[in-house]
Structure formats: C-alpha cells, structure tokens
Motif scaffolding. Sequence first.
Motif, PDB file in Angstrom:
ATOM      1  N   HIS A  90      -7.956  13.618   3.372  1.00  0.00           N
ATOM      2  CA  HIS A  90      -7.122  13.814   2.185  1.00  0.00           C
ATOM      3  C   HIS A  90      -6.711  15.264   2.000  1.00  0.00           C
ATOM      4  O   HIS A  90      -6.137  15.631   0.971  1.00  0.00           O
ATOM      5  N   HIS A  97      -8.199   3.496   2.693  1.00  0.00           N
ATOM      6  CA  HIS A  97      -7.382   2.671   1.805  1.00  0.00           C
ATOM      7  C   HIS A  97      -7.972   1.261   1.694  1.00  0.00           C
ATOM      8  O   HIS A  97      -8.545   0.735   2.649  1.00  0.00           O
ATOM      9  N   ASP A 139     -14.526   5.925  -2.253  1.00  0.00           N
ATOM     10  CA  ASP A 139     -13.423   5.659  -1.328  1.00  0.00           C
ATOM     11  C   ASP A 139     -12.956   6.940  -0.649  1.00  0.00           C
ATOM     12  O   ASP A 139     -12.091   6.908   0.221  1.00  0.00           O
ATOM     13  N   HIS A 181       2.984   8.823   0.389  1.00  0.00           N
ATOM     14  CA  HIS A 181       2.424   9.153   1.703  1.00  0.00           C
ATOM     15  C   HIS A 181       3.531   9.597   2.646  1.00  0.00           C
ATOM     16  O   HIS A 181       3.468   9.364   3.844  1.00  0.00           O
ATOM     17  N   THR A 228      -6.567   5.286   7.086  1.00  0.00           N
ATOM     18  CA  THR A 228      -7.832   5.993   6.877  1.00  0.00           C
ATOM     19  C   THR A 228      -7.566   7.423   7.328  1.00  0.00           C
ATOM     20  O   THR A 228      -7.112   7.640   8.445  1.00  0.00           O
ATOM     21  N   TRP A 245      -4.755  -0.694   6.906  1.00  0.00           N
ATOM     22  CA  TRP A 245      -5.235   0.282   5.926  1.00  0.00           C
ATOM     23  C   TRP A 245      -5.368   1.661   6.542  1.00  0.00           C
ATOM     24  O   TRP A 245      -6.219   1.879   7.406  1.00  0.00           O
ATOM     25  N   HIS A 261     -10.715   9.482   3.402  1.00  0.00           N
ATOM     26  CA  HIS A 261     -10.332   8.431   2.454  1.00  0.00           C
ATOM     27  C   HIS A 261      -9.966   7.162   3.214  1.00  0.00           C
ATOM     28  O   HIS A 261      -9.231   7.219   4.192  1.00  0.00           O
ATOM     29  N   ASP A 321       0.822  -1.200   0.000  1.00  0.00           N
ATOM     30  CA  ASP A 321       0.000   0.000   0.000  1.00  0.00           C
ATOM     31  C   ASP A 321       0.866   1.265   0.000  1.00  0.00           C
ATOM     32  O   ASP A 321       0.383   2.347  -0.296  1.00  0.00           O
TER      33      ASP A 321
END
Length: 386
Positions: free
Chosen positions: A369, A321, A342, A35, A366, A364, A319, A2
């Motif tokens: 954004h 993931h 998403d 990221h 979260t 994941w 968002h 990811d």
Amino acid sequence: MDGVPDVTAPSVAPGTLFDYQFIAPDPGTYWFHPHVGVQLDTGLIGALIVEDPNEPLRYDDDVTLVFDDWLDGVTSTPDQALANLSENGMDMGSMGDMDMSSMEPTAEGMGVSRRQPLGEDTGDVTYPLHLVNGRPAADPFVVKARPGQRLRLRLINAGSDTAYEFSVGGHQLSVVASDGFPVEPVAVDSLVLGMGERFDVLVEAGDGAFPVVAVPLGKPGEPAFAVLRAGSGETPKPARSQRGGRLLQYRDLVPEESVRMSKRQPDRTLTMDLTMEDGGRAWLINGKRFPDHEPLDLRPGERVRLEFINRTMMFHPMHVHGHTFGLVGYGAAPGVPGLRKDTVNVLPMQRLTADFDADNPGQWLTHCHNAYHGELGMMTVLSYVR
Ligand SMILES: [Cu+2]
C-alpha cells in the motif's frame, strides 16, 4: 466490483459514470480510493464507515480522522514523483538500497526500534504537508467535545508513502478495532499506522485543548496535526515530538471472540517474496514486476496461508483485497491465526504469516500500500472462481 483496472473491470473513463454495488458484511472503519496510477496521492479518497446496528461499544461521539501526505500542486505532482523514482530510484546511501540477498528474514525483522518502529527508511517521497481531514497544521481540523465525553476516533492512514505515529497529548488511547475488526480493548499512549491501515480508539476527553498529532515516521517537517478542544485553554501548537510511553504492538491485540478464526490446518501456502531491484526503480513480488505477474491460484473453501517474506530494508504495508486475514501467532497461540487485518506492516527483513478462508471467489489484487511501490511493481493477484 473491486475497481481494479485490467484485473476486474475497465477504469471509469473521464466524463462517464459507474455505479459500484457491493454488500457491506462487516461493520467498521474502511476507505476507498482509485487504483489508477498514483491517483491515490491526489486526494481522490474517501472514508467508508459501516455502522453496526448492534454496536456494542458506548461512546458520546464518533469522529473520523484521515491522515494524508500531500505534495500535489505544492512542490510537484504525484506523477512527477513517480517518474522521479522510476528514473532515479531511491536516495543513494539510504538503508533501503542495501543488498540483503545474503541474509534470511526473521520473525522479528531488522533495524527497528522504539523511535523507528518501522525501520529507518520508511518512504522515498518528500511531502511538504501532512494533513488531517484535508487540513494542514497551520489551519487545523478541530475535534469538539465536552470534558469527560467519550470519543470514538476512527483513524485512517490514506497516505501514499508515509507511516504515522498517532497520539493525543495528555490522553490514553483505548484501541478497540484494527482494519475494521474489533479487538479486546488495549490502553496505549500511541500507535503506528502504515499506509492503508485503520485503527479505532476510544478517548475520554480531558478539560482543555490538546494536540492531536500524527508524526510522519522517518520524515522531516511538521506533523499532521489537529486539535481536541474540550473546555477552555490556549490552542496548542503543532510540535513534532513522538509521545513516548507505550506504543501499540500487533502482539498486544487479541481479536474479539466474534471475529476469531477457527484453528485449522492450511490447505495451501502461498509465498510472497518481497524484493527490490535496480536501486528502488522496481519493487517485486516473487521476482515479478506487476503487471507482469503470475496469479496465485487457490480454491474456494480452502484455508490459505500467506507467507510474506520481506527481503528489503523498507517496511511494506501489504494489503489483500476481498478478505480479512488473521496474523498467525499474533493475539493467538503459536501457529493459530489471531489479529484480524486486511493491511499489515511487514517490517524490514521480516517473515510474517497470515491465514484467510477463501470464501469470496474473484480476482483479488494483493499489493504493497505504498502507492509508489505498487506502481513500480509490488502487486499480484489472488485468483479463484466459484
Ligand atoms: Cu512497499
């Protein structure tokens, strides 16, 4: 794979290579970016278009438009902008720093209107430029077509701190997908893209040259601007007007049958309480500032309900993931997950519910954004193993 440092893997060190491998199960409009800090705001972004071998839509051309807010090397750098927010917080006197602790968020949210569909304070970074496919309004990207041709425009907001209202002068937009997932077509005059959001629209080109405009909501300056050239006619000039007419709302969008989620009682509800502290120097989920966080645990196979509760006067494009959720009650009966997304704009003081199926075990991220909110803490992790 990811790509989130310290969550799923180390970051790719300078001068080294890393091959990402993944399966692309869902056709549609996606994008990718790092990221690491606010690198997202340095233009290190790319569109990722997954074509459908059985594409049901009919169109003559397929054009991707990436909107981006730009300051790097013009007025400052993203790292300086982040340091400034971290030291000084948001602009005093803006709505965003109001104390909302005594009020309860509602399904409708607060302080939004047709002119300010995401509220008054949409961002705290000032950008000298807004770009379409890397080009400023003074030297615009040109979409070439013939009159009467049908175009599929894939719209991506790759901005870090700016939401855009998109329209094409003299044209209706037929919205056909949201965050990659197909919807039943809806005709509108304009639509809003929060950071990270994508919409696909079909447009039938008129005869002439037309302005393609993405107005930065709540921010001054020239819009992101491109030109649709179909036939002859003078090239339009960038103008900052929002178009008026019908603005797309999430509730207008019904997911296509093939991507509708089943009706099912959630096995688990996870709350995401979104708050702000210290005049905008810190943005929190459930009272924690990432990387200080408590992973939200779930189990494979569960139907999970996310309750986003925005206790601030700014919108947050949240968002998740690794999953595409269904907005509960939007494009579906009350209590049932509808519109698949998403990334969802949670309005100021709004409470929004989204369901997803835990079918993709992993860690994941979260997060908001807004790249600056994320870096100032508004991130957490959904965690489950096979
Ligand atoms: Cu945010």
